[in-house]
Design a protein around this motif. Structure first.
Motif, PDB file in Angstrom:
ATOM      1  N   LYS A  20       0.837  -1.040   0.245  1.00 47.48           N
ATOM      2  CA  LYS A  20       0.151   0.074   0.355  1.00 47.48           C
ATOM      3  C   LYS A  20       1.206   1.319  -0.164  1.00 47.48           C
ATOM      4  O   LYS A  20       0.833   2.430  -0.651  1.00 47.48           O
ATOM      5  N   LEU A  21       1.608   1.374   1.200  1.00 46.52           N
ATOM      6  CA  LEU A  21       2.881   2.312   1.104  1.00 46.52           C
ATOM      7  C   LEU A  21       3.641   2.867  -0.797  1.00 46.52           C
ATOM      8  O   LEU A  21       3.460   4.034  -1.084  1.00 46.52           O
ATOM      9  N   ARG A  24       1.504   4.235  -2.821  1.00 45.69           N
ATOM     10  CA  ARG A  24       1.028   5.697  -2.607  1.00 45.69           C
ATOM     11  C   ARG A  24       2.192   6.369  -2.944  1.00 45.69           C
ATOM     12  O   ARG A  24       2.340   7.721  -3.418  1.00 45.69           O
ATOM     13  N   ALA A  27       2.176   7.040  -6.425  1.00 45.68           N
ATOM     14  CA  ALA A  27       0.959   8.323  -7.055  1.00 45.68           C
ATOM     15  C   ALA A  27       1.250   9.730  -6.736  1.00 45.68           C
ATOM     16  O   ALA A  27       0.466  10.583  -6.787  1.00 45.68           O
ATOM     17  N   ILE A  28       3.020  10.074  -6.348  1.00 40.82           N
ATOM     18  CA  ILE A  28       3.435  11.377  -5.543  1.00 40.82           C
ATOM     19  C   ILE A  28       3.421  11.826  -6.515  1.00 40.82           C
ATOM     20  O   ILE A  28       4.775  11.510  -7.566  1.00 40.82           O
ATOM     21  N   ASP A  33       1.167  16.070  -2.983  1.00 41.49           N
ATOM     22  CA  ASP A  33       1.137  14.595  -2.004  1.00 41.49           C
ATOM     23  C   ASP A  33       2.197  14.228  -1.228  1.00 41.49           C
ATOM     24  O   ASP A  33       1.699  13.519  -0.747  1.00 41.49           O
ATOM     25  N   LYS A  36       1.154  15.040   2.181  1.00 37.55           N
ATOM     26  CA  LYS A  36       0.060  14.138   2.479  1.00 37.55           C
ATOM     27  C   LYS A  36       0.321  13.210   2.612  1.00 37.55           C
ATOM     28  O   LYS A  36      -0.024  12.226   4.419  1.00 37.55           O
ATOM     29  N   LEU A  37       1.466  12.311   2.346  1.00 32.47           N
ATOM     30  CA  LEU A  37       2.184  10.599   2.632  1.00 32.47           C
ATOM     31  C   LEU A  37       2.756  10.944   4.342  1.00 32.47           C
ATOM     32  O   LEU A  37       2.350   9.807   5.091  1.00 32.47           O
ATOM     33  N   TYR A  40       0.278  11.011   7.277  1.00 32.67           N
ATOM     34  CA  TYR A  40       0.273   9.853   7.496  1.00 32.67           C
ATOM     35  C   TYR A  40       1.012   9.369   8.744  1.00 32.67           C
ATOM     36  O   TYR A  40       0.519   8.505   9.990  1.00 32.67           O
ATOM     37  N   LEU A 184      -4.482   3.867   6.722  1.00 32.09           N
ATOM     38  CA  LEU A 184      -4.444   4.376   4.905  1.00 32.09           C
ATOM     39  C   LEU A 184      -5.450   3.526   4.528  1.00 32.09           C
ATOM     40  O   LEU A 184      -5.539   4.857   3.457  1.00 32.09           O
TER      41      LEU A 184
END
Length: 187
Positions: A20-21, A24, A27-28, A33, A36-37, A40, A184
Motif C-alpha cells: 500500500k505504501l 501511495r 502516486a506522488i 502529495d 499527505k504521505l 499519515y 492508510l
C-alpha cells in the motif's frame, strides 16, 4: 534470535502494508502529495511515540531518546509548509499495556528507517521533488541507519524472555503493522 523471529512472523503484515505504501509513493506527483504521505506517518508515529513514552522507559534500548521520528516528520512537514495534523485517536493505534508491547511497536518504528532510505530514493526520482529539503524522516539516521538498526537488533536479541513474552512482542508488532494499514485505508 528474537529479531529473526520478528522478521519472519511479521512478514505477511509487513508486506501488505509495504504494498500500500509503494502504491501511495508511486502516486506522488507534487509537494502536496508528498506532504499527505508524511501526514499519515506523523499521525501514526506521533501517537505511537506518546503511547510508548507513557508506558515504558524503554530500558532495553538505552538510546531510545535518539530514535524519535515525529520530530523529523514535523520538520519535513514544516519545510513543505504543511500544517501538523492531530495524532491518531487511541482506537486507531495498537494497544500498549507494557514494555513487551512497546518493544513490538518500536520494532516497526525502527524498521521503517531501513525502508525509508528506499522511499526517499523513489520520491527524489520524481523531477518536481528532487530538490526538496524535506527528507529528514525518510533519510532516517543518514549513513548511520544500518548501524542504528543493528544496535536495535542487538538490544532486542539480548532481552531475556520466555517464549510467551516473545510472542507478546511479535503480536504487538503485527498489530502495529495492521493498525497503520487500517489508517492508510481510511484516507
Amino acid at each position: 534470535m528474537l529479531s529473526d523471529r520478528l522478521k519472519e512472523e511479521t512478514k505477511e503484515a509487513h508486506l501488505i502494508l509495504e504494498k500500500k505504501l509503494v502504491a501511495r509513493i508511486k502516486a506522488i506527483h507534487s509537494e502536496s502529495d508528498y506532504a499527505k504521505l508524511l501526514r499519515y506517518f506523523y499521525i501514526f508515529f506521533g501517537g505511537l511515540e506518546i503511547l510508548v513514552n507513557n508506558i515504558s522507559n524503554v530500558t532495553f534500548l538505552q538510546d531510545y531518546h535518539l530514535r524519535r521520528k515525529s520530530v523529523a516528520l514535523a520538520d519535513d512537514l514544516s519545510a513543505l509548509k504543511s500544517p501538523l495534523p492531530r495524532i491518531a485517536e487511541l482506537s486507531a493505534l495498537p494497544c500498549i499495556k507494557n514494555d513487551l508491547e512497546a518493544a513490538g511497536v518500536i520494532y516497526v518504528i525502527e524498521g521503517s528507517t531501513l525502508g525509508g532510505i528506499h522511499i526517499a530514493e523513489m520520491i527524489r526520482k520524481r523531477s518536481a521533488l528532487n530538490d526538496l529539503n524535506a527528507f529528514s524522516f525518510f533519510d532516517g539516521y543518514g549513513d548511520r541507519t544500518l548501524a542504528m538498526w543493528q544496535s536495535f537488533q542487538k538490544a532486542i536479541d539480548s532481552m531475556a524472555l520466555t517464549r510467551e513474552e516473545e510472542l507478546e512482542i511479535i503480536n504487538s508488532a503485527n498489530d502495529t503493522f495492521m493498525k497503520f494499514d487500517n489508517l492508510l485505508n481510511s484516507g
